[in-house]
Scaffold this motif. Sequence first.
Motif, PDB file in Angstrom:
ATOM      1  N   ILE A 158      -1.835  -5.765  -5.493  1.00 52.82           N
ATOM      2  CA  ILE A 158      -1.367  -4.686  -5.079  1.00 52.82           C
ATOM      3  C   ILE A 158      -1.361  -3.649  -5.472  1.00 52.82           C
ATOM      4  O   ILE A 158      -2.861  -3.241  -5.474  1.00 52.82           O
ATOM      5  CB  ILE A 158       0.329  -3.872  -6.139  1.00 52.82           C
ATOM      6  CG1 ILE A 158       1.173  -5.531  -6.368  1.00 52.82           C
ATOM      7  CG2 ILE A 158       0.845  -3.002  -5.872  1.00 52.82           C
ATOM      8  CD1 ILE A 158       1.860  -4.894  -7.670  1.00 52.82           C
ATOM      9  N   TRP A 159      -2.088  -2.713  -4.439  1.00 51.12           N
ATOM     10  CA  TRP A 159      -2.925  -1.965  -4.067  1.00 51.12           C
ATOM     11  C   TRP A 159      -1.848  -0.042  -4.339  1.00 51.12           C
ATOM     12  O   TRP A 159      -0.715   0.222  -3.937  1.00 51.12           O
ATOM     13  CB  TRP A 159      -2.925  -1.376  -2.367  1.00 51.12           C
ATOM     14  CG  TRP A 159      -3.919  -0.180  -2.434  1.00 51.12           C
ATOM     15  CD1 TRP A 159      -3.684   1.111  -2.402  1.00 51.12           C
ATOM     16  CD2 TRP A 159      -5.518  -0.556  -2.634  1.00 51.12           C
ATOM     17  NE1 TRP A 159      -5.482   1.488  -2.654  1.00 51.12           N
ATOM     18  CE2 TRP A 159      -5.977   0.599  -2.825  1.00 51.12           C
ATOM     19  CE3 TRP A 159      -6.479  -1.700  -2.716  1.00 51.12           C
ATOM     20  CZ2 TRP A 159      -7.591   0.939  -2.355  1.00 51.12           C
ATOM     21  CZ3 TRP A 159      -8.265  -1.028  -2.342  1.00 51.12           C
ATOM     22  CH2 TRP A 159      -7.945  -0.419  -2.644  1.00 51.12           C
ATOM     23  N   GLN A 160      -1.781  -0.160  -5.645  1.00 54.45           N
ATOM     24  CA  GLN A 160      -2.994  -0.126  -6.650  1.00 54.45           C
ATOM     25  C   GLN A 160      -3.007   0.321  -7.675  1.00 54.45           C
ATOM     26  O   GLN A 160      -2.057   1.066  -7.912  1.00 54.45           O
ATOM     27  CB  GLN A 160      -4.546   0.420  -6.413  1.00 54.45           C
ATOM     28  CG  GLN A 160      -4.421   1.548  -6.293  1.00 54.45           C
ATOM     29  CD  GLN A 160      -5.456   3.082  -5.667  1.00 54.45           C
ATOM     30  OE1 GLN A 160      -4.934   3.087  -4.693  1.00 54.45           O
ATOM     31  NE2 GLN A 160      -6.423   3.515  -6.217  1.00 54.45           N
ATOM     32  N   ALA A 161      -3.645  -0.141  -8.984  1.00 49.27           N
ATOM     33  CA  ALA A 161      -3.416   0.467 -10.253  1.00 49.27           C
ATOM     34  C   ALA A 161      -4.521   1.038 -10.840  1.00 49.27           C
ATOM     35  O   ALA A 161      -5.847   0.766 -10.061  1.00 49.27           O
ATOM     36  CB  ALA A 161      -3.673  -0.436 -11.560  1.00 49.27           C
ATOM     37  N   ARG A 162      -3.960   2.431 -11.542  1.00 50.39           N
ATOM     38  CA  ARG A 162      -5.372   2.562 -12.084  1.00 50.39           C
ATOM     39  C   ARG A 162      -5.357   3.064 -13.556  1.00 50.39           C
ATOM     40  O   ARG A 162      -4.104   2.907 -14.305  1.00 50.39           O
ATOM     41  CB  ARG A 162      -5.349   4.724 -11.798  1.00 50.39           C
ATOM     42  CG  ARG A 162      -5.779   4.200 -10.071  1.00 50.39           C
ATOM     43  CD  ARG A 162      -5.490   5.496  -9.517  1.00 50.39           C
ATOM     44  NE  ARG A 162      -5.738   5.972  -8.136  1.00 50.39           N
ATOM     45  CZ  ARG A 162      -5.660   6.936  -7.272  1.00 50.39           C
ATOM     46  NH1 ARG A 162      -5.285   8.334  -8.055  1.00 50.39           N
ATOM     47  NH2 ARG A 162      -5.919   7.152  -6.171  1.00 50.39           N
ATOM     48  N   HIS A 186       1.149  -1.337   0.010  1.00 50.27           N
ATOM     49  CA  HIS A 186      -0.180  -0.248  -0.241  1.00 50.27           C
ATOM     50  C   HIS A 186       0.969   1.261  -0.059  1.00 50.27           C
ATOM     51  O   HIS A 186       2.455   1.415   0.487  1.00 50.27           O
ATOM     52  CB  HIS A 186      -0.590  -0.369   1.255  1.00 50.27           C
ATOM     53  CG  HIS A 186      -2.068   0.605   0.739  1.00 50.27           C
ATOM     54  ND1 HIS A 186      -2.115   1.783   0.091  1.00 50.27           N
ATOM     55  CD2 HIS A 186      -3.392   0.968   1.843  1.00 50.27           C
ATOM     56  CE1 HIS A 186      -3.180   2.171   0.554  1.00 50.27           C
ATOM     57  NE2 HIS A 186      -4.113   1.641   1.140  1.00 50.27           N
ATOM     58  N   LEU A 187       0.495   2.465  -0.356  1.00 51.00           N
ATOM     59  CA  LEU A 187       0.789   3.242   0.466  1.00 51.00           C
ATOM     60  C   LEU A 187       1.337   4.896  -0.971  1.00 51.00           C
ATOM     61  O   LEU A 187       0.455   5.374  -1.499  1.00 51.00           O
ATOM     62  CB  LEU A 187       1.688   3.670   1.808  1.00 51.00           C
ATOM     63  CG  LEU A 187       1.267   3.256   2.303  1.00 51.00           C
ATOM     64  CD1 LEU A 187       2.237   3.471   3.477  1.00 51.00           C
ATOM     65  CD2 LEU A 187      -0.078   4.429   2.998  1.00 51.00           C
ATOM     66  N   TYR A 188       2.397   3.797  -1.811  1.00 53.86           N
ATOM     67  CA  TYR A 188       3.219   4.827  -2.799  1.00 53.86           C
ATOM     68  C   TYR A 188       2.732   5.194  -4.010  1.00 53.86           C
ATOM     69  O   TYR A 188       2.942   5.715  -4.365  1.00 53.86           O
ATOM     70  CB  TYR A 188       4.800   3.542  -2.248  1.00 53.86           C
ATOM     71  CG  TYR A 188       5.217   3.205  -1.325  1.00 53.86           C
ATOM     72  CD1 TYR A 188       4.758   3.369  -0.428  1.00 53.86           C
ATOM     73  CD2 TYR A 188       5.426   2.300  -1.330  1.00 53.86           C
ATOM     74  CE1 TYR A 188       5.525   2.942   0.792  1.00 53.86           C
ATOM     75  CE2 TYR A 188       5.720   1.061  -0.062  1.00 53.86           C
ATOM     76  CZ  TYR A 188       5.605   2.403   0.405  1.00 53.86           C
ATOM     77  OH  TYR A 188       6.302   1.420   2.519  1.00 53.86           O
ATOM     78  N   THR A 189       1.743   4.216  -4.549  1.00 52.61           N
ATOM     79  CA  THR A 189       0.841   5.192  -6.030  1.00 52.61           C
ATOM     80  C   THR A 189      -0.150   6.113  -5.294  1.00 52.61           C
ATOM     81  O   THR A 189      -0.465   7.024  -6.560  1.00 52.61           O
ATOM     82  CB  THR A 189       0.564   3.789  -6.312  1.00 52.61           C
ATOM     83  OG1 THR A 189      -0.456   3.434  -5.148  1.00 52.61           O
ATOM     84  CG2 THR A 189       1.254   2.734  -6.776  1.00 52.61           C
ATOM     85  N   ASN A 190      -1.004   6.684  -4.038  1.00 47.54           N
ATOM     86  CA  ASN A 190      -1.652   7.308  -4.180  1.00 47.54           C
ATOM     87  C   ASN A 190      -1.900   7.975  -3.031  1.00 47.54           C
ATOM     88  O   ASN A 190      -2.515   8.672  -2.802  1.00 47.54           O
ATOM     89  CB  ASN A 190      -2.761   6.861  -4.475  1.00 47.54           C
ATOM     90  CG  ASN A 190      -3.343   5.779  -2.891  1.00 47.54           C
ATOM     91  OD1 ASN A 190      -2.173   5.526  -1.662  1.00 47.54           O
ATOM     92  ND2 ASN A 190      -4.413   5.363  -2.574  1.00 47.54           N
ATOM     93  N   ASP A 191      -0.641   7.922  -2.225  1.00 51.24           N
ATOM     94  CA  ASP A 191      -0.157   9.107  -1.143  1.00 51.24           C
ATOM     95  C   ASP A 191       0.480  10.050  -1.589  1.00 51.24           C
ATOM     96  O   ASP A 191       1.849  10.073  -0.723  1.00 51.24           O
ATOM     97  CB  ASP A 191      -0.427   8.904  -0.074  1.00 51.24           C
ATOM     98  CG  ASP A 191      -0.516   9.110   1.661  1.00 51.24           C
ATOM     99  OD1 ASP A 191      -0.518  10.640   1.028  1.00 51.24           O
ATOM    100  OD2 ASP A 191      -1.186   8.859   2.254  1.00 51.24           O
ATOM    101  N   GLN A 192       0.890  11.237  -2.174  1.00 53.98           N
ATOM    102  CA  GLN A 192       1.158  12.363  -2.539  1.00 53.98           C
ATOM    103  C   GLN A 192       2.255  12.914  -0.905  1.00 53.98           C
ATOM    104  O   GLN A 192       3.187  12.885  -1.595  1.00 53.98           O
ATOM    105  CB  GLN A 192       1.101  12.885  -3.947  1.00 53.98           C
ATOM    106  CG  GLN A 192       0.950  12.395  -5.035  1.00 53.98           C
ATOM    107  CD  GLN A 192       1.289  12.205  -5.954  1.00 53.98           C
ATOM    108  OE1 GLN A 192       3.242  12.407  -5.497  1.00 53.98           O
ATOM    109  NE2 GLN A 192       1.602  11.087  -6.276  1.00 53.98           N
TER     110      GLN A 192
END
Length: 321
Positions: A317-321, A276-282
């Motif tokens: 993996i959390w997460q993909a867009r 978690h975390l690194y893809t959506n928490d700037q």
Amino acid sequence: SVYLAEKAPVYVDLSVKDPAGFEVELPASAITYNDSSDVRVELSIPNVKAWTAETPNLYTVTARLLVDGKAVEEYTAKVGFREVAIDGTELKINGSPVKLRGVNWININPTGGYSFDYESDKESLLLLKQANVNMIRTSHFPQYRDILALCDEIGLYVELEMGPMITTKWAECWFERYDSLVNEKYAPWWEAIYSESVEKGRSFASVIYYSTGNESDWGANMAMGTDYVKAADPSRPTKYAWGYSPPEGYVDIFSAHYKDLPTVSDKPVIWDEYAHLYTNDQGRLEKDPSLREQYGNAIKEKFEKIWENDWIIGGAIWQAR
């Protein structure tokens, strides 16, 4: 559905083409309707070419509704043939164990934000396919039919999540959600969620199992919905994210999130949220830019654990867009 008026019987003429486009000879190709009751027909396809994420073989089925010998309606669909089975702690597709190299996939595009846009969604899934992803978890809601058809076409396994999410009493602001989980007056609402999801997903080969909810408590309405799913489509396993809430017998696949990976299990385990975390928490990236460089190491470490243990069937993996 066929609604008969004065003319009866009517016929549905079926034809099937294999993945190469050649006509398949059927033992019988006509369905007769004499009244408005359901009609079930089972047809055997010889030498079938099975569907998997690596070999997404699709057959073309055409149904033509005939009245007085004339076609009044025609419907064509692409279908894949595959078998999903739980064997001890393994998930098998067509008799072979699989490892799910998955992501939690959310619809978002550069210009529309959180919205459904087929071309943008298609580009996203094709990029994931190129990145060696073979599974998406539809977190946290069912996907629209065009996306499931695309997963059939390009070869992506799908965990179809049905929508109930954080229906819990963890915080005061969620008490109303929890009431919907246990209050009988909400049962028709829950039944609609589950029945619509099954009707949408059951015809797609890519949908290999259902998730009946995410990070919620357990209650009578979720139990009712899960019972419905198992009865309506016994060909697919069920899971609930994550796995500690349901009573014994309500899930076929155990779900683990983040640190809650069991050391032993009598069921297949899907690590359906990790890294978690690194893809959506700037904000976190700004405070510690090195997180971006270390994110790959986190995925590598966790997927090695998935790969080395037969009872872990994969992860997302959390997460993909």
